[in-house]
Design a protein around this motif. Structure first.
Motif, PDB file in Angstrom:
ATOM      1  N   ILE A 237      98.279  45.512  40.076  1.00  0.00           N
ATOM      2  CA  ILE A 237      96.939  45.750  39.688  1.00  0.00           C
ATOM      3  C   ILE A 237      95.864  44.554  40.114  1.00  0.00           C
ATOM      4  O   ILE A 237      95.004  44.802  40.792  1.00  0.00           O
ATOM      5  N   MET A 238      96.568  43.455  39.604  1.00  0.00           N
ATOM      6  CA  MET A 238      95.771  42.492  39.994  1.00  0.00           C
ATOM      7  C   MET A 238      95.734  41.823  41.749  1.00  0.00           C
ATOM      8  O   MET A 238      94.818  41.293  42.210  1.00  0.00           O
ATOM      9  N   TYR A 239      96.785  42.055  42.244  1.00  0.00           N
ATOM     10  CA  TYR A 239      96.945  42.081  43.693  1.00  0.00           C
ATOM     11  C   TYR A 239      95.710  42.699  44.518  1.00  0.00           C
ATOM     12  O   TYR A 239      95.180  42.286  45.544  1.00  0.00           O
ATOM     13  N   SER A 240      95.728  44.084  44.053  1.00  0.00           N
ATOM     14  CA  SER A 240      94.782  45.089  44.530  1.00  0.00           C
ATOM     15  C   SER A 240      93.263  44.590  44.233  1.00  0.00           C
ATOM     16  O   SER A 240      92.358  44.486  45.158  1.00  0.00           O
ATOM     17  N   ALA A 241      92.957  43.985  42.867  1.00  0.00           N
ATOM     18  CA  ALA A 241      91.778  43.316  42.482  1.00  0.00           C
ATOM     19  C   ALA A 241      91.426  42.191  43.520  1.00  0.00           C
ATOM     20  O   ALA A 241      90.173  42.208  43.943  1.00  0.00           O
ATOM     21  N   ALA A 242      92.249  41.423  43.549  1.00  0.00           N
ATOM     22  CA  ALA A 242      91.943  40.408  44.574  1.00  0.00           C
ATOM     23  C   ALA A 242      91.611  40.486  45.955  1.00  0.00           C
ATOM     24  O   ALA A 242      90.948  39.915  46.281  1.00  0.00           O
ATOM     25  N   GLN A 243      92.352  41.575  46.255  1.00  0.00           N
ATOM     26  CA  GLN A 243      92.164  41.813  47.534  1.00  0.00           C
ATOM     27  C   GLN A 243      90.675  42.785  47.884  1.00  0.00           C
ATOM     28  O   GLN A 243      89.979  42.526  48.837  1.00  0.00           O
ATOM     29  N   PHE A 248      85.449  42.461  50.008  1.00  0.00           N
ATOM     30  CA  PHE A 248      83.857  43.087  49.716  1.00  0.00           C
ATOM     31  C   PHE A 248      83.385  42.466  48.796  1.00  0.00           C
ATOM     32  O   PHE A 248      81.981  42.717  48.632  1.00  0.00           O
ATOM     33  N   SER A 249      83.774  41.047  48.680  1.00  0.00           N
ATOM     34  CA  SER A 249      82.847  40.264  47.717  1.00  0.00           C
ATOM     35  C   SER A 249      82.037  40.979  46.573  1.00  0.00           C
ATOM     36  O   SER A 249      80.842  40.806  46.216  1.00  0.00           O
ATOM     37  N   LEU A 250      82.913  41.626  45.874  1.00  0.00           N
ATOM     38  CA  LEU A 250      82.492  42.250  44.564  1.00  0.00           C
ATOM     39  C   LEU A 250      82.204  41.287  43.605  1.00  0.00           C
ATOM     40  O   LEU A 250      82.796  40.371  43.333  1.00  0.00           O
ATOM     41  N   LYS A 251      81.018  41.803  42.808  1.00  0.00           N
ATOM     42  CA  LYS A 251      80.681  40.989  41.661  1.00  0.00           C
ATOM     43  C   LYS A 251      81.864  41.206  40.572  1.00  0.00           C
ATOM     44  O   LYS A 251      82.045  40.217  39.718  1.00  0.00           O
ATOM     45  N   ARG A 252      82.204  42.452  40.095  1.00  0.00           N
ATOM     46  CA  ARG A 252      83.081  42.367  39.177  1.00  0.00           C
ATOM     47  C   ARG A 252      84.290  43.580  39.453  1.00  0.00           C
ATOM     48  O   ARG A 252      83.825  44.776  40.119  1.00  0.00           O
ATOM     49  N   VAL A 253      85.450  43.460  38.982  1.00  0.00           N
ATOM     50  CA  VAL A 253      86.302  44.772  38.688  1.00  0.00           C
ATOM     51  C   VAL A 253      86.371  44.881  37.380  1.00  0.00           C
ATOM     52  O   VAL A 253      86.854  44.099  36.462  1.00  0.00           O
ATOM     53  N   TYR A 254      86.367  46.053  37.044  1.00  0.00           N
ATOM     54  CA  TYR A 254      86.701  46.533  35.758  1.00  0.00           C
ATOM     55  C   TYR A 254      87.880  47.231  35.646  1.00  0.00           C
ATOM     56  O   TYR A 254      88.312  48.167  36.292  1.00  0.00           O
ATOM     57  N   TYR A 255      88.472  47.201  34.322  1.00  0.00           N
ATOM     58  CA  TYR A 255      89.915  47.427  34.049  1.00  0.00           C
ATOM     59  C   TYR A 255      89.575  48.574  32.898  1.00  0.00           C
ATOM     60  O   TYR A 255      89.501  48.066  31.792  1.00  0.00           O
ATOM     61  N   SER A 256      89.959  49.615  32.980  1.00  0.00           N
ATOM     62  CA  SER A 256      89.788  50.721  31.980  1.00  0.00           C
ATOM     63  C   SER A 256      91.090  51.334  31.290  1.00  0.00           C
ATOM     64  O   SER A 256      91.574  52.056  32.053  1.00  0.00           O
TER      65      SER A 256
END
Length: 419
Positions: A237-243, A248-256
């Motif tokens: 999960i976190m490797y995907s978020a880090a990528q 894409f210079s995302l501001k946030r990744v949310y985990y639901s």
């Protein structure tokens, strides 16, 4: 007519609650020319640190959808009451609620009906009318519809403060299991296009050739993953978020955390509550990556693919790396001070400034505001004893957790609900 609008609002606001990525800030749209609303302080669908509640009108345009994603309450095979707003209705609701001081902005998403462009075109019409006809300057968070044309995405970005598109599942394999009609490539394309357009607008503004450059998605992009519906590890999960942060210079990744809404045999049986503790640990890890300088590989790897449930990831990392501690609080660099359990970003900054005027003692560190009872196991300061018995990781973990537990036991019974 009023009863029908209220019924639609009940259905479509309830369907929108499963999207947690509406919590946003960073908008800087100013109220010019006597318009209505102002988002200069950003909007959050939550309580601020000073206790102030800032709220968005959070709705779907429709809960009709051509897709049949097993984890989604709006999937086409689900037997739920369906509804759809018209463009006029959303505009009127937003302005009416804002004038009554019910909301400070709009979060607008939608199920996909007919096709991506048909849906996206209506979303764009809504935000365009709010900005150009109603002169609404409040915060607008708009969902990107996968597969929509670049022309529609470009126009949407001129009126929205933030745009987001849900990754849904952390991995392609998980997505194919529960939503075989979708793919991560459909998410990457609009993310990449909007990111490139943001960069292009900024570069053109720097040249100074265009006197008045319009804003394009000024609060950036975000995405959301559903956690617990598929068997990914915390590491995956976190490797995907880090990528996605990197690409894409995302501001946030949310985990639901997955909420059981289906009897589909592909879905896990987890009772009636979402995995809130796991969700919290993922957010803590995300915070360490974004603000504390941690690389995802330091926190999660093949040797440690899951986050600890009984302690936060920063303490877990420190206990696995006791060879780097204790540090001398008067000589260590800022990066290492931030990695001490019990010391936050602000406190680390105060420490590096305060020690310019002399060596820091334990009482001074307490006044700075660090969680000294936790940090003391990992630091040395001016009045620390020269010889200290250094326990091993399991012993130190038990000591810290016992101290944390005793702190709550001292709280009066009538205040326990606060924790």
């Amino acid at each position: 007519m009023y009863d029908r609008i209220r019924e639609k609002l009940t259905i479509l606001a309830d369907a929108a609650k499963y999207d947690v990525s509406c919590s946003s800030s960073g908008g800087s749209r100013k109220n010019d020319n006597k318009g209505i609303g102002d988002s200069s302080n950003g909007i959050c669908h939550t309580y601020t640190e000073d206790g102030r509640c800032v709220s968005l009108l959070k709705i779907l345009l429709t809960n009709h959808c051509i897709y049949d994603c097993a984890f989604c309450v709006s999937r086409k095979s689900n037997d739920v009451k369906r509804a759809a707003f018209t463009v006029d209705e959303v505009v009127e609701l937003t302005m009416s609620f804002y004038r009554r001081n019910y909301i400070e902005g709009l979060f607008l998403s939608s199920g996909i009906f007919k096709n991506a462009d048909f849906t996206m075109e209506r979303l764009v019409r809504i935000v365009k009318r709010l900005r150009t006809e109603e002169r609404f300057n409040g915060y607008i968070h708009l969902k990107t519809i996968p597969g929509a044309s670049q022309e529609l995405l470009t126009e949407a970005g001129l009126y929205a403060d933030r745009m987001s598109i849900n990754l849904e599942m952390p991995t392609e394999a998980g997505l194919k299991l529960l939503a075989p009609e979708k793919s991560h490539e459909e998410v990457k394309k609009p993310l990449g296009f909007i990111q490139n357009t943001i960069t292009q607008f900024k570069d053109e503004k720097k040249t100074g050739l265009i006197k008045s450059m319009p804003k394009f998605v000024p609060a950036g992009q975000s995405t959301q993953m559903v956690i617990g519906a598929t068997p990914e590890t915390d590491m995956e999960i976190m490797y995907s978020a880090a990528q996605y942060y990197k690409d894409f210079s995302l501001k946030r990744v949310y985990y639901s955390g997955y909420i059981p809404i289906s009897h589909d045999t592909r879905m896990p049986v987890i009772g009636t509550q979402p995995p809130l503790l796991r969700e919290n640990r993922l957010y803590q890890t995300d915070w360490l990556m974004r603000f504390y300088g941690f690389e995802v590989q330091e926190l999660l790897n093949l040797k440690n693919p899951h986050l600890d449930t009984d302690m936060d990831p920063k303490l877990g990392w420190a206990l696995r790396n006791l060879d780097q501690f204790p540090i001398d609080i008067n000589t260590a660099d800022y990066r290492m001070i931030m990695r001490v359990p019990g010391i936050g970003v602000g406190s680390a900054r105060k420490i590096t400034e305060a020690r310019k005027f002399g060596r820091l003692r334990s009482d001074q560190l307490k006044k700075i505001g660090i969680a000294y009872n936790r940090a003391k196991h990992f630091i040395r300061c001016a009045d620390s004893p020269y010889f200290i018995n250094e326990p091993d990781a399991p012993q130190l973990k038990n000591t810290i957790l016992a101290e944390s537990s005793s702190k709550y036991l001292k709280v009066p019974q009538n205040q326990l609900s606060l924790f």
